[in-house]
Design a protein around this motif. Structure first.
Motif, PDB file in Angstrom:
ATOM      1  N   ASP A  56       0.835  -1.204   0.000  1.00 28.67           N
ATOM      2  CA  ASP A  56       0.000   0.000   0.000  1.00 28.67           C
ATOM      3  C   ASP A  56       0.871   1.256   0.000  1.00 28.67           C
ATOM      4  OD1 ASP A  56      -2.378  -1.367  -0.116  1.00 28.67           O
ATOM      5  OD2 ASP A  56      -2.923  -1.052   1.984  1.00 28.67           O
TER       6      ASP A  56
ATOM      7  N   GLU B 179       1.050   3.928  -2.953  1.00 28.32           N
ATOM      8  CA  GLU B 179       0.704   5.316  -2.619  1.00 28.32           C
ATOM      9  C   GLU B 179       1.764   6.279  -3.156  1.00 28.32           C
ATOM     10  OE1 GLU B 179       0.138   7.977   1.383  1.00 28.32           O
ATOM     11  OE2 GLU B 179      -0.628   5.912   1.438  1.00 28.32           O
TER      12      GLU B 179
ATOM     13  N   GLU C 254       1.041   6.969  -6.540  1.00 28.08           N
ATOM     14  CA  GLU C 254      -0.329   7.453  -6.690  1.00 28.08           C
ATOM     15  C   GLU C 254      -1.262   6.377  -7.235  1.00 28.08           C
ATOM     16  OE1 GLU C 254      -0.254  11.197  -8.773  1.00 28.08           O
ATOM     17  OE2 GLU C 254       0.987  12.128  -7.214  1.00 28.08           O
TER      18      GLU C 254
ATOM     19  N   VAL D  72      -3.579   2.613  -5.941  1.00 29.54           N
ATOM     20  CA  VAL D  72      -4.182   1.896  -4.812  1.00 29.54           C
ATOM     21  C   VAL D  72      -4.600   0.503  -5.265  1.00 29.54           C
ATOM     22  CG1 VAL D  72      -5.078   3.976  -3.656  1.00 29.54           C
ATOM     23  CG2 VAL D  72      -6.522   2.734  -5.286  1.00 29.54           C
TER      24      VAL D  72
ATOM     25  N   SER E  44      -7.430  -1.925  -5.909  1.00 29.35           N
ATOM     26  CA  SER E  44      -8.865  -1.806  -6.187  1.00 29.35           C
ATOM     27  C   SER E  44      -9.659  -2.774  -5.322  1.00 29.35           C
ATOM     28  CB  SER E  44      -9.142  -2.098  -7.665  1.00 29.35           C
ATOM     29  OG  SER E  44      -8.338  -1.298  -8.500  1.00 29.35           O
TER      30      SER E  44
ATOM     31  N   TYR F 102      -7.351  -6.422   4.236  1.00 25.42           N
ATOM     32  CA  TYR F 102      -8.100  -5.800   3.137  1.00 25.42           C
ATOM     33  C   TYR F 102      -9.595  -5.740   3.445  1.00 25.42           C
ATOM     34  CZ  TYR F 102      -3.932  -5.450   0.311  1.00 25.42           C
ATOM     35  OH  TYR F 102      -2.688  -5.106  -0.152  1.00 25.42           O
TER      36      TYR F 102
ATOM     37  N   GLN G  61     -10.529  -2.624   5.039  1.00 26.61           N
ATOM     38  CA  GLN G  61     -10.590  -1.501   4.097  1.00 26.61           C
ATOM     39  C   GLN G  61     -11.812  -1.609   3.168  1.00 26.61           C
ATOM     40  OE1 GLN G  61      -6.930  -1.243   1.837  1.00 26.61           O
ATOM     41  NE2 GLN G  61      -5.648  -1.319   3.650  1.00 26.61           N
TER      42      GLN G  61
ATOM     43  N   LYS H 202     -12.266  -4.011   0.986  1.00 23.38           N
ATOM     44  CA  LYS H 202     -11.783  -4.419  -0.337  1.00 23.38           C
ATOM     45  C   LYS H 202     -11.779  -5.934  -0.568  1.00 23.38           C
ATOM     46  CE  LYS H 202      -8.860  -0.367  -0.963  1.00 23.38           C
ATOM     47  NZ  LYS H 202      -7.496   0.125  -1.220  1.00 23.38           N
TER      48      LYS H 202
END
Length: 190
Positions: free
Chosen positions: A98, A102, A105, A107, A109, A161, A164, A166
């Protein structure tokens, strides 16, 4: 950019499904297994170090793996996204991934977890061992160690995850095409 973690225990079908997903979605494949085999085949110091850990059925240290992944992402400047196959294997690796993404730029999905009963996994790995030439696919004690390591060290990545929002679990038993269709439905929802 579509960045997917395809997750599951050894023998769940991650490699098989990754091939189909790469073709359909035109995303780049990042498999730590492939990265390790590349380094092993080239006889690099990193490959020799990775082999030592793999021969013992243990995980390769995070900093080695993250470095390989970073290198692969840098070499894939035109990528439309990535499918991470067999990585991350620990919560520390997930956090490091992560952070790495980051900085670029990017992430994750989503994570798609292939759920397969343990006995089915053992049978699949042994069958694969008949044709793969991989010694770790043919040795019952190594198979048991790999599954144990997955349950103890890798499975917590799913919770990371999930926290989050996800994580999606997919039944990994059935025909390859049925499983693929289920995975595509999840990806298309991203």
């Amino acid at each position: 950019m579509l960045n997917i973690v395809l997750f599951g225990p050894p023998g769940a079908g991650k490699g098989t499904q990754s091939e189909k997903l790469i073709e359909k979605y035109k995303i780049d494949h990042i498999s730590t297994g492939d990265l390790f085999r590349k380094h092993l085949g080239e006889g690099t110091d990193l490959g020799k170090l990775a082999q030592k850990f793999m021969d013992e059925g243990r995980l390769v240290p995070d900093e080695v793996v993250i470095g390989m992944v970073d290198e692969k992402i840098k070499d894939s400047k035109e990528a439309r996204g990535f499918i991470f196959d067999g990585f991350p294997r620990t919560v520390a690796q997930a956090k490091a991934l992560d952070e790495l993404l980051e900085m670029k730029e990017l992430v994750i999905s989503g994570m798609i977890s292939l759920e397969v009963p343990e006995e089915e996994l053992k049978n699949r790995i042994k069958e694969r061992g008949k044709t793969s030439g991989r010694s770790d696919d043919q040795d019952e004690s190594k198979i048991n160690t790999r599954i144990k390591v997955y349950l103890e060290e890798t499975l917590p990545v799913a919770s990371y995850y999930e926290s989050q929002g996800k994580l999606t679990k997919i039944q990994g038993v059935g025909s390859i095409d049925e499983i693929f269709t289920s995975i595509c439905e999840v990806i298309d929802s991203y």
